[in-house]
Design an enzyme around this catalytic site. Structure first.
Site, mmCIF file in Angstrom:
data_model
loop_
_atom_site.group_PDB
_atom_site.id
_atom_site.type_symbol
_atom_site.label_atom_id
_atom_site.label_comp_id
_atom_site.label_asym_id
_atom_site.label_seq_id
_atom_site.Cartn_x
_atom_site.Cartn_y
_atom_site.Cartn_z
ATOM 1 N N ARG A 1 -0.686 -15.136 25.702
ATOM 2 C CA ARG A 1 0.097 -14.188 26.480
ATOM 3 C C ARG A 1 -0.421 -14.177 27.923
ATOM 4 N NH1 ARG A 1 3.353 -10.244 23.911
ATOM 5 N NH2 ARG A 1 3.504 -9.448 26.032
ATOM 6 N N HIS B 1 14.118 -9.246 22.203
ATOM 7 C CA HIS B 1 13.368 -8.132 21.610
ATOM 8 C C HIS B 1 14.146 -6.837 21.759
ATOM 9 C CE1 HIS B 1 10.468 -11.257 22.613
ATOM 10 N NE2 HIS B 1 9.712 -10.788 21.645
ATOM 11 N N LYS C 1 14.224 -16.921 18.252
ATOM 12 C CA LYS C 1 13.344 -15.799 17.916
ATOM 13 C C LYS C 1 14.014 -14.481 18.281
ATOM 14 C CE LYS C 1 9.120 -13.283 18.931
ATOM 15 N NZ LYS C 1 8.027 -13.014 19.871
ATOM 16 N N GLN D 1 1.989 -5.360 13.726
ATOM 17 C CA GLN D 1 1.411 -6.641 13.317
ATOM 18 C C GLN D 1 0.187 -6.418 12.415
ATOM 19 O OE1 GLN D 1 0.593 -8.501 17.097
ATOM 20 N NE2 GLN D 1 2.629 -9.412 17.269
ATOM 21 N N THR E 1 4.548 6.795 -5.182
ATOM 22 C CA THR E 1 3.580 7.842 -4.876
ATOM 23 C C THR E 1 4.246 8.940 -4.048
ATOM 24 O OG1 THR E 1 1.327 8.248 -4.091
ATOM 25 C CG2 THR E 1 2.630 6.677 -2.817
ATOM 26 N N LYS F 1 7.973 10.851 -6.372
ATOM 27 C CA LYS F 1 7.877 10.734 -7.832
ATOM 28 C C LYS F 1 8.979 11.484 -8.576
ATOM 29 C CE LYS F 1 2.911 9.928 -7.728
ATOM 30 N NZ LYS F 1 1.598 10.296 -8.233
ATOM 31 N N ASP G 1 0.544 8.226 -14.504
ATOM 32 C CA ASP G 1 -0.417 9.027 -13.724
ATOM 33 C C ASP G 1 -1.414 9.784 -14.594
ATOM 34 O OD1 ASP G 1 -0.078 8.588 -11.028
ATOM 35 O OD2 ASP G 1 1.490 10.093 -10.790
ATOM 36 N N ALA H 1 2.312 21.241 -7.419
ATOM 37 C CA ALA H 1 3.381 21.244 -8.425
ATOM 38 C C ALA H 1 4.337 20.082 -8.224
ATOM 39 C CB ALA H 1 4.137 22.572 -8.358
ATOM 40 N N GLY I 1 4.882 15.618 -8.276
ATOM 41 C CA GLY I 1 4.878 14.633 -9.354
ATOM 42 C C GLY I 1 3.537 14.491 -10.047
ATOM 43 N N TYR J 1 -8.133 9.611 -2.925
ATOM 44 C CA TYR J 1 -9.250 8.648 -2.993
ATOM 45 C C TYR J 1 -9.554 7.987 -1.659
ATOM 46 C CZ TYR J 1 -5.583 5.071 -3.418
ATOM 47 O OH TYR J 1 -4.491 4.272 -3.200
#
Length: 530
Positions: free
Chosen positions: A53, A141, A168, A234, A311, A315, A353, A388, A390, A477
């Site tokens: 670039r 673009h 492109k 990207q 997720t 759900k 689950d 309360a 899923g 997690y």
């Protein structure tokens, strides 16, 4: 209809490159010396080519710098000098910009990229001149949206009409379903043998950058480091190669993924793709940032897309979108796994689950006196579920099945009351939870996203209230040790992390997606290493 497991996919050799799609690393250095360092990093990262670039250079001496960059580049290179009117950084004289691209051709550049708006002027200036080995990419673009298939087809024709060697275009994905139009154009271009780079920018366009290998794109972009992008969305070259196994993605590769919002934090692609690679299963598992589940499933209804993990927050909506729902998922009122039948294409919904979370909680409660044949240690326990949605429904259902007395705590009482009525339990507001302690030795399960990155200092319950609980589980997690779990541990409670739930439901989903036994040891190792 029988609720059978899917057996999509076929074995591939790990060494075989399944597609001709090139991986291009954008080089955005502010100096020629920095660019040269990054070129060699790109080669070491196993890139096929680089995009230099020129508009990122602070100082640019045309003849000297181009000559040096072309001669010393260890990989084929695209030279791009992007003006600010096309999303680049160059805001100088247009004639000088085009002169630099012409000079790049004269000096033997492999590729040059010229914008559609400047293409006719550029071609007029080189008419009759020898292009040497240089290929011209003509690009467009769109930073606002993704046009219709008809408009994209017209755009491709307009770019082709300039005399481009390679077409492109990059659009902006406002919805993940926009990418389907990109795939349609790419597939059609394959048939008509037009080399095409077709990508959708932004987080919702990520799959365009991975699945272009399946649908026949000429190249994709992968950055040296996260955040050092030349266009929004990207991925890194490391993720393309190691997370998505990009070079093993081919025309027959089946697509699976995790549907959510947010979804980028999910480690599921890491688990599944590592497992697929280990046995040569011809499939790729991707992140799917989805706003409208029904619209997504309708758009990606082809046989290429064969299964999805679901997720937050989809759900419950997933239950309504499936043609057939497993009885347990129906009882829970939420689906976290959708498998497309290989015989009739119907969508089958499951809930996996509760299995991972409940069995992990039981294992910790049993401790050394471990025996799965014995009655559940949850029997008779007071089991408090935060949330309360899923996941909350799944944990409440699982705990009730094991004989626990269930309490639902939720920000809105009505939602808590609705679920409590459904499973036969008590309801509280989240605000009441801090002062709720009818007995000691209770079990707490957080099923909300409170405490998830980036808001890692948040917790759904005060630390002082945790002394009444013997065990605390957190479905979050990322991070593995949430503030809730740290507080619980310091308060003397046993803890179960969200990774246990992730693993437990992943084992079941893997078997439903592939028809093969889950590689449990591999899954545990992958998560232990992350």
């Amino acid at each position: 209809m029988e609720l059978a497991s899917s057996t999509y996919g076929q074995t591939v050799s790990e060494e075989t490159r399944k597609n001709g799609t090139l991986i291009c690393v954008p080089i955005m250095g502010e100096s020629v010396d920095k660019m040269k360092i990054d070129m060699h990093k790109a080669k070491a990262s196993d890139a096929d080519l680089v995009e230099i670039r020129l508009d990122s250079l602070k100082n640019f001496s045309y003849v000297e710098d181009l000559n040096s960059l072309i001669k010393e580049c260890p990989l084929p290179a695209i030279f791009t000098y992007r003006p600010n009117w096309e999303g680049g950084m160059y805001d100088g004289d247009e004639n000088k910009r085009l002169d630099a691209l012409r000079l790049a051709i004269e000096l033997g550049a492999d590729y040059i990229d010229v914008e559609l708006k400047a293409a006719h002027r550029f071609y007029d200036s080189i008419r009759g001149k020898e292009l040497n080995k240089s290929k011209v990419i003509v690009s467009s673009h769109n930073y606002q949206y993704t046009p219709s298939v008809e408009d994209l087809a017209n755009l491709v024709a307009e770019i082709q009409a300039t005399g481009a060697d390679i077409v492109k275009f990059a659009t902006t994905a406002l919805d993940v379903t926009d990418v389907a139009r990109i795939f349609q154009i790419t597939t059609h271009s394959q048939v008509s043998r037009v080399p095409i780079i077709a990508l959708a920018m932004g987080d919702k366009g990520l799959i365009s950058r991975i699945l272009c290998a399946k649908f026949g794109g000429y190249l994709t972009f992968g950055t040296l480091e996260a955040g050092l992008v030349s266009a929004p969305g990207q991925p890194t070259i490391k993720d393309l190669l190691n997370l998505y196994n990009f070079r093993q993605v081919g025309p027959d590769t089946k697509v699976l993924g995790i549907i959510g919002k947010p979804v980028g934090h999910s480690k599921s692609p890491l688990l599944y793709n590592e497992a697929f690679k280990s046995i040569g299963f011809d499939a790729v598992y991707v992140h799917l940032l989805v706003d409208d589940l029904a619209n997504f499933l309708q758009t990606y209804s082809s046989t290429d897309f064969v299964g999805f993990s679901v997720t937050i927050p989809h759900k419950e909506a997933a239950l309504k979108c499936c043609d057939v729902v497993d009885p347990i998922a129906k009882s829970i009122g939420a689906v976290n796994c959708i498998v497309k039948s290989s015989t009739d294409g119907k969508l089958i919904g499951y809930n996996t689950d509760y299995v991972g979370a409940i069995s992990s909680i039981e294992d910790v409660l049993r401790g050394e006196d471990y025996s799965k044949a014995a009655a559940s240690p949850l029997a008779g326990k007071l089991f408090v579920v935060i949330g309360a949605g899923g996941a909350g429904k799944a944990l409440a259902y699982g705990a009730k099945e094991k004989g626990a007395r269930v309490v639902i705590a939720n920000r809105t009482y009505d939602r808590a009351r609705e679920l409590a009525n459904l499973i036969g339990g008590e309801a509280l507001t989240l605000a009441e939870l801090d002062n709720y302690h009818p007995e000691n030795g209770m079990i707490l399960a957080n099923t909300t996203s409170i405490g998830m990155q980036p808001k890692i200092d948040e917790t759904p319950i005060s630390k002082h209230a945790l002394k009444y609980y013997s065990l605390v589980f957190d479905a979050v997690y990322t991070p593995k040790m949430t503030r809730l779990l740290k507080d619980a541990e310091e308060s003397g409670a046993a803890i179960v992390t969200g990774l246990e739930m992730l693993l437990g439901q992943a084992y079941e989903q893997y078997e439903k997606f592939t028809g093969l036994p889950a590689p449990k040891e591999l899954f545990r190792k992958v998560l232990a290493d992350y």
